[in-house]
Design a protein around this motif. Sequence first.
Motif, PDB file in Angstrom:
ATOM      1  N   ALA A   1       0.919  -1.136  -0.204  1.00 14.85           N
ATOM      2  CA  ALA A   1       0.004   0.017  -0.001  1.00 14.85           C
ATOM      3  C   ALA A   1       0.979   1.126   0.026  1.00 14.85           C
ATOM      4  O   ALA A   1       1.820   1.199   0.567  1.00 14.85           O
ATOM      5  CB  ALA A   1      -0.953   0.153   1.202  1.00 14.85           C
ATOM      6  N   GLY A   2       0.250   2.390  -0.531  1.00 20.32           N
ATOM      7  CA  GLY A   2       0.903   3.593  -0.587  1.00 20.32           C
ATOM      8  C   GLY A   2       1.168   4.208   0.738  1.00 20.32           C
ATOM      9  O   GLY A   2       2.248   4.610   1.063  1.00 20.32           O
ATOM     10  N   ASP A   3       0.321   3.931   1.579  1.00 18.49           N
ATOM     11  CA  ASP A   3       0.131   4.479   2.893  1.00 18.49           C
ATOM     12  C   ASP A   3       0.285   3.484   3.862  1.00 18.49           C
ATOM     13  O   ASP A   3      -1.113   3.227   4.129  1.00 18.49           O
ATOM     14  CB  ASP A   3      -0.764   5.592   2.946  1.00 18.49           C
ATOM     15  N   VAL A   4       0.972   3.091   4.732  1.00 21.12           N
ATOM     16  CA  VAL A   4       0.652   1.868   5.545  1.00 21.12           C
ATOM     17  C   VAL A   4       0.093   2.311   6.773  1.00 21.12           C
ATOM     18  O   VAL A   4      -0.415   1.702   7.456  1.00 21.12           O
ATOM     19  CB  VAL A   4       2.159   1.331   6.038  1.00 21.12           C
ATOM     20  N   ARG A   5      -0.116   3.764   7.042  1.00 23.64           N
ATOM     21  CA  ARG A   5      -0.993   4.257   8.115  1.00 23.64           C
ATOM     22  C   ARG A   5      -2.558   4.081   7.847  1.00 23.64           C
ATOM     23  O   ARG A   5      -3.273   4.085   8.953  1.00 23.64           O
ATOM     24  CB  ARG A   5      -0.661   5.584   8.399  1.00 23.64           C
ATOM     25  N   THR A   6      -2.793   4.145   6.674  1.00 22.35           N
ATOM     26  CA  THR A   6      -4.148   4.200   6.307  1.00 22.35           C
ATOM     27  C   THR A   6      -4.710   2.693   5.675  1.00 22.35           C
ATOM     28  O   THR A   6      -6.050   2.485   5.417  1.00 22.35           O
ATOM     29  CB  THR A   6      -4.614   5.003   5.293  1.00 22.35           C
ATOM     30  N   GLY A   7      -4.051   1.580   5.499  1.00 18.06           N
ATOM     31  CA  GLY A   7      -4.214   0.520   4.925  1.00 18.06           C
ATOM     32  C   GLY A   7      -3.155  -0.755   5.195  1.00 18.06           C
ATOM     33  O   GLY A   7      -1.946  -0.274   5.547  1.00 18.06           O
ATOM     34  N   SER A   8      -3.490  -1.893   5.004  1.00 24.24           N
ATOM     35  CA  SER A   8      -2.636  -3.014   5.270  1.00 24.24           C
ATOM     36  C   SER A   8      -1.856  -3.447   3.912  1.00 24.24           C
ATOM     37  O   SER A   8      -0.884  -4.160   4.166  1.00 24.24           O
ATOM     38  CB  SER A   8      -3.400  -4.260   5.782  1.00 24.24           C
ATOM     39  N   GLY A   9      -2.391  -2.946   2.913  1.00 21.89           N
ATOM     40  CA  GLY A   9      -1.688  -3.381   1.469  1.00 21.89           C
ATOM     41  C   GLY A   9      -1.990  -4.597   0.994  1.00 21.89           C
ATOM     42  O   GLY A   9      -1.504  -5.311   0.321  1.00 21.89           O
ATOM     43  N   LEU A  10      -3.317  -5.424   1.760  1.00 25.28           N
ATOM     44  CA  LEU A  10      -3.670  -6.569   1.160  1.00 25.28           C
ATOM     45  C   LEU A  10      -4.768  -6.475   0.422  1.00 25.28           C
ATOM     46  O   LEU A  10      -5.309  -7.624  -0.234  1.00 25.28           O
ATOM     47  CB  LEU A  10      -3.954  -7.384   2.436  1.00 25.28           C
ATOM     48  N   GLY A  11      -5.601  -5.471   0.269  1.00 24.41           N
ATOM     49  CA  GLY A  11      -6.888  -5.242  -0.560  1.00 24.41           C
ATOM     50  C   GLY A  11      -6.639  -5.809  -2.084  1.00 24.41           C
ATOM     51  O   GLY A  11      -7.511  -6.555  -2.383  1.00 24.41           O
ATOM     52  N   LEU A  12      -5.687  -5.167  -2.779  1.00 24.65           N
ATOM     53  CA  LEU A  12      -5.745  -5.502  -3.978  1.00 24.65           C
ATOM     54  C   LEU A  12      -5.004  -6.851  -4.389  1.00 24.65           C
ATOM     55  O   LEU A  12      -5.394  -7.617  -5.238  1.00 24.65           O
ATOM     56  CB  LEU A  12      -4.875  -4.334  -4.643  1.00 24.65           C
ATOM     57  N   ALA A  13      -4.341  -7.336  -3.479  1.00 17.46           N
ATOM     58  CA  ALA A  13      -3.752  -8.665  -3.288  1.00 17.46           C
ATOM     59  C   ALA A  13      -4.840  -9.769  -3.266  1.00 17.46           C
ATOM     60  O   ALA A  13      -5.071 -10.368  -4.124  1.00 17.46           O
ATOM     61  CB  ALA A  13      -2.740  -8.869  -2.345  1.00 17.46           C
ATOM     62  N   ILE A  14      -5.924  -9.348  -2.344  1.00 14.67           N
ATOM     63  CA  ILE A  14      -6.998 -10.223  -2.374  1.00 14.67           C
ATOM     64  C   ILE A  14      -7.687 -10.218  -3.538  1.00 14.67           C
ATOM     65  O   ILE A  14      -8.147 -11.137  -4.134  1.00 14.67           O
ATOM     66  CB  ILE A  14      -7.839  -9.675  -1.040  1.00 14.67           C
ATOM     67  N   CYS A  15      -8.041  -8.993  -4.142  1.00 16.27           N
ATOM     68  CA  CYS A  15      -8.745  -8.979  -5.419  1.00 16.27           C
ATOM     69  C   CYS A  15      -8.161  -9.791  -6.307  1.00 16.27           C
ATOM     70  O   CYS A  15      -8.706 -10.415  -7.229  1.00 16.27           O
ATOM     71  CB  CYS A  15      -8.860  -7.502  -5.854  1.00 16.27           C
ATOM     72  N   GLN A  16      -6.600  -9.693  -6.446  1.00 19.32           N
ATOM     73  CA  GLN A  16      -6.221 -10.279  -7.747  1.00 19.32           C
ATOM     74  C   GLN A  16      -6.293 -11.866  -7.520  1.00 19.32           C
ATOM     75  O   GLN A  16      -6.669 -12.649  -8.409  1.00 19.32           O
ATOM     76  CB  GLN A  16      -4.718  -9.945  -7.622  1.00 19.32           C
ATOM     77  N   GLU A  17      -6.127 -12.176  -6.436  1.00 21.64           N
ATOM     78  CA  GLU A  17      -6.424 -13.872  -6.119  1.00 21.64           C
ATOM     79  C   GLU A  17      -7.677 -14.264  -6.408  1.00 21.64           C
ATOM     80  O   GLU A  17      -7.958 -15.257  -6.765  1.00 21.64           O
ATOM     81  CB  GLU A  17      -5.897 -14.182  -4.489  1.00 21.64           C
ATOM     82  N   ILE A  18      -8.714 -13.483  -5.995  1.00 22.16           N
ATOM     83  CA  ILE A  18     -10.010 -13.935  -6.296  1.00 22.16           C
ATOM     84  C   ILE A  18     -10.224 -13.853  -7.798  1.00 22.16           C
ATOM     85  O   ILE A  18     -11.002 -14.640  -8.337  1.00 22.16           O
ATOM     86  CB  ILE A  18     -11.052 -12.568  -5.790  1.00 22.16           C
ATOM     87  N   VAL A  19      -9.769 -12.901  -8.491  1.00 22.20           N
ATOM     88  CA  VAL A  19      -9.988 -12.882  -9.795  1.00 22.20           C
ATOM     89  C   VAL A  19      -9.413 -13.729 -10.505  1.00 22.20           C
ATOM     90  O   VAL A  19      -9.703 -14.656 -11.482  1.00 22.20           O
ATOM     91  CB  VAL A  19      -9.557 -11.321 -10.550  1.00 22.20           C
ATOM     92  N   GLN A  20      -8.156 -14.218  -9.994  1.00 21.16           N
ATOM     93  CA  GLN A  20      -7.252 -15.273 -10.921  1.00 21.16           C
ATOM     94  C   GLN A  20      -8.235 -16.797 -10.625  1.00 21.16           C
ATOM     95  O   GLN A  20      -8.159 -17.610 -11.543  1.00 21.16           O
ATOM     96  CB  GLN A  20      -5.808 -15.294 -10.378  1.00 21.16           C
TER      97      GLN A  20
END
Length: 491
Positions: free
Chosen positions: A428-447
């Motif tokens: 994530a671009g800002d670790v204070r506002t997110g864990s950086g896992l959201g888009l990784a989860i989205c990509q795993e689901i889409v794949q």
Amino acid sequence: MSASAATPRQHRVRALSLRGQLLLGILLPVLLFIAFNTFSLYRQTLASLHTAYDRTLLASAKSISEQLDVSGYDEAATLYATVPYSALEAFEADNQSHMFYRVSTLQGALVSGYADLPVWHGRIPQRPPYAALVDFYDDHFQGRKVRVAVLLQPVATASGRGMAVVQVAETLEVRETLALQILWNTLVRQALLVAVVALTVVAVVQRATRPVRQLSAALQARPEGDLSPIATASAPRELQSLVDATNQVMRRLQHLLQHQKRFVRDTAHQLRTPLAVLKTQVQSALRGDAPPLQALQEIEGTVDRATQLANQMLALAKVEQLRQQAPPPVARFEEVLRAVALELSPLIAHKDLDFGIHTDAAPVRAHEWMLRELARNLLHNAVRHAPQASVLGVELRSDGRHVVLTVADQGLGIDSELAARLYQPFSAGDVRTGSGLGLAICQEIVQALGGSIALTNRQHARRTVGLDAVVVLPQAAPEPAAHAAPGGAAQ
């Protein structure tokens, strides 16, 4: 030893080897056939010996009939016989068998021979086996089994004419001994044949199963954790499918192990920081470095981020779990998307966004949880990065083959450096506002669903005016009772 540990070993003991199954499957029918053939052969041998030795009995009966004399005619005829026992010795096969005779009238009156030899009460066959009035049958005499030949012999002389009944009986020692000898010689040859078949089966199975044993030895010799594919070049055709299936299982196991190791590593790494921060905040609050309300607010924020991180990592693991399950049912993506938008409506209202959503009927073969998690992560990211009081649009379109979800915000977009590692966990671009896992989860689901995801900056006059998140998924075949959800815009 526990019952659960003993059961597989017991199954291995009870299971027949391939060699044992082939030996049992081949030798058992062969042995049954040999037993039946032995019984039939013994009966046929006895029948053949009866045919051969019955000719000798008939010859002895004719020899006795030549020693008969008669006086008187027909019913008044009187028969005379002078038959020395030496006349029968020439027809005895050896010292084991004995012959007995009886000469009588048609009425059963004894003329000569053994009086206790049972009188014949049979009848001459319509088609005798020889050119004589002869009948053959089995009987018992003096406690021994005998074969009896009965000859009806007309006797005619110058002084009379009559009919004599000549019975000659022979014990069966020679016949049975010869039959058993023939049977034994045959059984020896058949036993040799069975031995040859058994040795051939063992040798062929030993050679045919050599690749299986080599494969088993190679797998057992592998170091722990080695899940590299098995070489299939030297495997026989019959084992190719087994080796291929084993390689597929090993690839899945390797993927699962790598995913598990990565999950444990990432979890340990990512949870260490919020837990350390939480401990520091608690210690600071205990020392009174900050007002109690401020300390509790800081602790609450840390707990919220740790909770979000844990939930997202569990979601990432659940996606991999669902990927390994059977094909999912058909879900209505448009209904899921509208439900998620309704859940996030407080966040949308808090930022005063001009929100619009349009959906077509979009059946997708997927677990409903995966679609909900995909929509929630994309919408939540868009709401978080959208400027205050800006426009946020969501469209779900269908062209009959694919379902296309577009989430368009008016944020700052993404820079090229972040785009290169955008779908990696904890990027994530800002670790204070997110864990950086959201888009990784989205990509795993889409794949997992066989689709694709792309995040592109929307340009206007060479200036970034927003970000488009586009997801393309295969559309499922329409259900019989399916009906299109009403589309439209919701503000």
